[in-house]
Motif scaffolding. Structure first.
Motif, short mmCIF file in Angstrom:
data_model
loop_
_atom_site.label_atom_id
_atom_site.label_comp_id
_atom_site.label_asym_id
_atom_site.label_seq_id
_atom_site.Cartn_x
_atom_site.Cartn_y
_atom_site.Cartn_z
N UNK A 128 0.83 -1.21 0.00
CA UNK A 128 0.00 0.00 0.00
C UNK A 128 0.86 1.26 0.00
N UNK A 129 2.11 1.12 0.39
CA UNK A 129 3.03 2.26 0.41
C UNK A 129 3.20 2.86 -0.99
N UNK A 130 3.00 2.04 -2.01
CA UNK A 130 3.07 2.52 -3.40
C UNK A 130 1.70 2.43 -4.06
N UNK A 131 0.64 2.44 -3.25
CA UNK A 131 -0.72 2.45 -3.78
C UNK A 131 -1.10 1.20 -4.53
N UNK A 132 -0.61 0.05 -4.05
CA UNK A 132 -0.83 -1.19 -4.76
C UNK A 132 -1.18 -2.31 -3.79
N UNK A 133 -1.46 -3.48 -4.33
CA UNK A 133 -1.75 -4.65 -3.51
C UNK A 133 -3.21 -4.70 -3.07
N UNK A 134 -3.55 -5.80 -2.41
CA UNK A 134 -4.91 -6.02 -1.94
C UNK A 134 -4.99 -5.78 -0.44
N UNK B 138 3.24 -12.39 1.49
CA UNK B 138 3.75 -12.71 0.16
C UNK B 138 4.90 -11.83 -0.31
N UNK B 139 4.80 -10.48 -0.15
CA UNK B 139 5.92 -9.65 -0.59
C UNK B 139 7.25 -10.03 0.07
N UNK B 140 7.21 -10.39 1.35
CA UNK B 140 8.43 -10.81 2.02
C UNK B 140 8.92 -12.16 1.49
N UNK B 141 7.98 -13.08 1.24
CA UNK B 141 8.37 -14.39 0.71
C UNK B 141 9.03 -14.24 -0.66
N UNK C 118 -10.06 2.55 1.55
CA UNK C 118 -8.93 1.66 1.25
C UNK C 118 -8.60 1.64 -0.24
N UNK C 119 -9.59 1.93 -1.09
CA UNK C 119 -9.35 1.88 -2.53
C UNK C 119 -8.36 2.94 -3.01
N UNK C 120 -8.12 3.96 -2.19
CA UNK C 120 -7.13 4.97 -2.56
C UNK C 120 -5.71 4.42 -2.50
N UNK C 121 -5.51 3.37 -1.74
CA UNK C 121 -4.15 2.84 -1.56
C UNK C 121 -4.04 1.35 -1.88
#
Length: 281
Positions: free
Chosen positions: A121-127, A172-175, A148-151
């Motif tokens: 979400x730091x880059x406005x992405x992901x679920x 997942x991002x860490x994996x 939440x849809x803004x990020x």
């Protein structure tokens, strides 16, 4: 609309900053509190207008939506502290997966949801995973998910699937980063290529792969089939990965689920709820 945050650690501060940077919220709409007040004061310094509350009760009392961003075993102390200032009209959102919605609904009069965020979400992405309680209305759902849809891309999930969906969206991002780091390290040792150069290439590859799986409509299996020519280099490498990693992913799921179940039991006990029968994986 006033939005409060109890806990400004890694994820609490990330949410605050992401909401501000995406223009979802103005600093003047945000109140925050933390055990270490200097952390909140620093946020207020960086974002003029953000209110650095002196206590969790103060944050709770002045919020229409209240995000509780603390560790699982700190949740009971927080709900005890704010219980008398929370009203039925307020929305309380926990971002902590082992804390069940029913536990919070029993502890507080408010409308309750659980939303599991991601570092992406730091880059406005992901679920962002949304689990809504029994008191949440459709209007409340729309309000939270629009915020939440803004990020992120808000996705409603069943609470029974909290852990497995969190494995992908939050862990997942860490994996993937671990896998990429190991791969890059091996490449550097084998060829002497510059780590920074290869890291940039890897990042672009992951962005493109993500777009193929979302915008491109491909499944992971279809993507592999498109890239791996029979008898080619990619097919040879995929065969190695298949034989080497065959047992890793079931073990990964068992590890995350067993830790989740352990934490959930501890949370339930802290709230005075009976332990539940653990599901083995």
């Amino acid at each position: 609309m006033k939005v409060g945050f109890i806990g400004t650690g890694s994820m609490g501060s990330l949410l605050i900053e992401s909401f501000i940077q995406s223009n979802a919220l103005k600093p003047q709409q945000i109140s925050a509190s933390n055990r270490t007040h200097s952390k909140v004061a620093e946020l207020a310094r960086r974002y003029p207008g953000l209110h650095a509350a002196q206590s969790n009760r103060e944050t709770a009392a002045e919020s229409d939506i209240l995000f509780i961003c603390v560790k699982p075993l700190e949740s009971k102390a927080v709900t005890d502290e704010i219980r008398n200032v929370i009203t039925e009209e307020q929305i309380v959102v926990s971002i902590t997966s082992p804390v069940q919605v029913r536990i919070l609904e029993h502890a507080l009069k408010a409308k309750v949801s659980k939303i599991i965020p991601s570092i992406t979400h730091q880059v406005g992405s992901g679920a962002s995973l949304c689990i809504h309680g029994s008191r949440i209305t459709e209007e409340d759902r729309s309000l939270l998910e629009e915020l939440m849809s803004h990020i992120s891309r808000p996705i409603r999930v069943k609470e029974s699937y909290t852990r497995i969906t969190s494995d992908f969206s939050s862990c997942g991002p860490a994996f993937l980063a671990f896998f990429m780091d190991q791969w890059i390290q091996a490449a550097v040792q084998a060829t002497g290529i510059d780590r920074t150069e290869l890291g940039a290439l890897t990042g672009e590859m992951m962005i493109g792969t993500g777009k193929l799986l979302t915008e491109g409509g491909m499944t992971p299996a279809e993507l592999q089939a498109r890239v791996a020519v029979p008898g080619g280099i990619t097919a040879e490498a995929l065969a190695l990965l298949d034989s080497s990693l065959h047992s890793v992913f079931p073990k990964l799921i068992r590890a995350t689920h067993n830790k989740y179940e352990e934490d959930m039991q501890k949370v339930n006990v802290s709230f005075g709820s009976k332990p539940i029968n653990r599901q083995q994986y």
